[in-house]
Write a protein that holds these residues in place. Sequence first.
Motif, short mmCIF file in Angstrom:
data_model
loop_
_atom_site.label_atom_id
_atom_site.label_comp_id
_atom_site.label_asym_id
_atom_site.label_seq_id
_atom_site.Cartn_x
_atom_site.Cartn_y
_atom_site.Cartn_z
N SER A 31 14.31 12.18 -8.45
CA SER A 31 15.24 12.98 -9.26
C SER A 31 14.50 13.79 -10.33
CB SER A 31 16.30 12.08 -9.91
OG SER A 31 15.69 11.05 -10.65
N GLY A 32 13.44 13.23 -10.91
CA GLY A 32 12.68 13.97 -11.93
C GLY A 32 12.11 15.26 -11.35
N ARG A 36 12.96 19.00 -12.47
CA ARG A 36 11.91 19.92 -12.93
C ARG A 36 12.02 21.27 -12.20
NH1 ARG A 36 9.25 15.11 -14.46
NH2 ARG A 36 8.98 14.39 -12.33
N MET A 53 15.19 17.28 -21.00
CA MET A 53 13.96 16.65 -20.51
C MET A 53 12.84 16.74 -21.54
SD MET A 53 14.07 17.65 -16.50
CE MET A 53 12.63 16.72 -15.98
N ARG A 57 15.19 12.91 -23.37
CA ARG A 57 16.53 12.34 -23.14
C ARG A 57 16.86 12.42 -21.66
NH1 ARG A 57 18.03 15.88 -27.38
NH2 ARG A 57 18.82 17.29 -25.79
N VAL A 59 19.15 13.56 -18.56
CA VAL A 59 19.96 14.74 -18.25
C VAL A 59 21.38 14.21 -17.95
CG1 VAL A 59 20.21 16.63 -16.57
CG2 VAL A 59 17.93 15.93 -17.36
N PHE A 86 16.65 7.76 -9.56
CA PHE A 86 18.11 7.81 -9.47
C PHE A 86 18.59 6.59 -8.72
CE2 PHE A 86 22.17 8.72 -7.60
CZ PHE A 86 22.86 9.36 -8.62
N ARG A 88 19.95 6.12 -12.79
CA ARG A 88 19.30 5.74 -14.05
C ARG A 88 20.33 5.29 -15.07
NH1 ARG A 88 14.31 8.93 -13.93
NH2 ARG A 88 13.02 8.62 -15.75
N GLN A 92 25.99 6.43 -12.82
CA GLN A 92 25.32 7.01 -11.65
C GLN A 92 25.28 6.00 -10.50
OE1 GLN A 92 21.39 8.54 -12.61
NE2 GLN A 92 22.17 9.90 -14.20
N ARG A 140 11.67 8.08 -24.61
CA ARG A 140 11.90 7.78 -23.19
C ARG A 140 12.06 6.28 -22.96
NH1 ARG A 140 7.75 10.12 -19.42
NH2 ARG A 140 9.38 9.94 -17.87
P1 AMP Z 1 10.77 10.97 -14.30
O1 AMP Z 1 9.84 11.93 -13.67
O2 AMP Z 1 11.47 10.06 -13.33
O3 AMP Z 1 10.16 10.21 -15.44
O4 AMP Z 1 11.95 11.85 -14.95
C1 AMP Z 1 11.64 12.83 -15.92
C2 AMP Z 1 12.87 13.16 -16.71
O5 AMP Z 1 13.90 13.69 -15.85
C3 AMP Z 1 13.54 11.99 -17.43
O6 AMP Z 1 12.94 11.71 -18.66
C4 AMP Z 1 14.96 12.52 -17.59
O7 AMP Z 1 15.03 13.44 -18.65
C5 AMP Z 1 15.17 13.28 -16.30
N1 AMP Z 1 15.79 12.44 -15.24
C6 AMP Z 1 15.24 12.06 -14.06
N2 AMP Z 1 16.10 11.34 -13.33
C7 AMP Z 1 17.23 11.26 -14.05
C8 AMP Z 1 18.49 10.63 -13.85
N3 AMP Z 1 18.75 9.92 -12.74
N4 AMP Z 1 19.43 10.76 -14.82
C9 AMP Z 1 19.20 11.46 -15.93
N5 AMP Z 1 18.03 12.07 -16.20
C10 AMP Z 1 17.04 11.98 -15.27
#
Ligand code: AMP
Length: 189
Positions: A31-32, A36, A53, A57, A59, A86, A88, A92, A140
């Motif tokens: 999901s990240g 992005r 992001m 925080r 999303v 996902f 998170r 969800q 985070r």
């Molecule tokens: P990650 O690469 O998994 O650390 O995700 C990077 C950023 O994306 C997180 O710090 C959140 O801001 C956002 N993000 C990723 N997945 C989710 C999710 N399932 N729900 C909300 N925000 C997310």
Amino acid sequence: MRIVFIGPPGAGKGTQSVRLAEYLQIPQLVSGDMLREVCQQQTELGRQTAEHMQAGRLVPDEIVQAIVFQRLGEPDSEPGCILDGFPRTVPQAAVLDQWLVENRHPLAAVLGIQVPEDELLERLAGRGRQDDDREIIRQRLQQYDKWTRPLLDYYSNRGVLQIIDGLGTTDEVFDRIKKIVSKCQGSRQ
Ligand code: AMP
């Protein structure tokens, strides 16, 4: 096989989920990474997503869900997939449950990677990524505690949670994951 990875930032979730996806020959849905990509778009949605992001925080659920479910419905995920990042939040997870029931795709396992907080801080400080300065790291980890940690109880109550010790080399952690996953595969037959 559908497998969800849960872990705080720095737990090695990304490294392990990509390895498991290769090992099981199914796609890894991150999901990240999807978010992005949204940030790159010159749209209001892209701007809003980037703002959340960059502040460390989460999303908002509606934005994430719209993107993830579109991807989940693509044909390459039909045999299974690894979900990294996902769900998170509990809402969800509830929406994912509903989707899985409707599509008759039960979760094989939820892997919760556990690493003590002082080790996480050390790993995150060493990453040197632009968004990993101290305040963002703290934010985070706080978001993980507040929104994501409750998922461990949520999935434990459903009997699908497997806790993985995330300390050790990536090979050691991956061996633990392979053992658990093969047990889950066995118990489904
Ligand atoms: P990650 O690469 O998994 O650390 O995700 C990077 C950023 O994306 C997180 O710090 C959140 O801001 C956002 N993000 C990723 N997945 C989710 C999710 N399932 N729900 C909300 N925000 C997310």
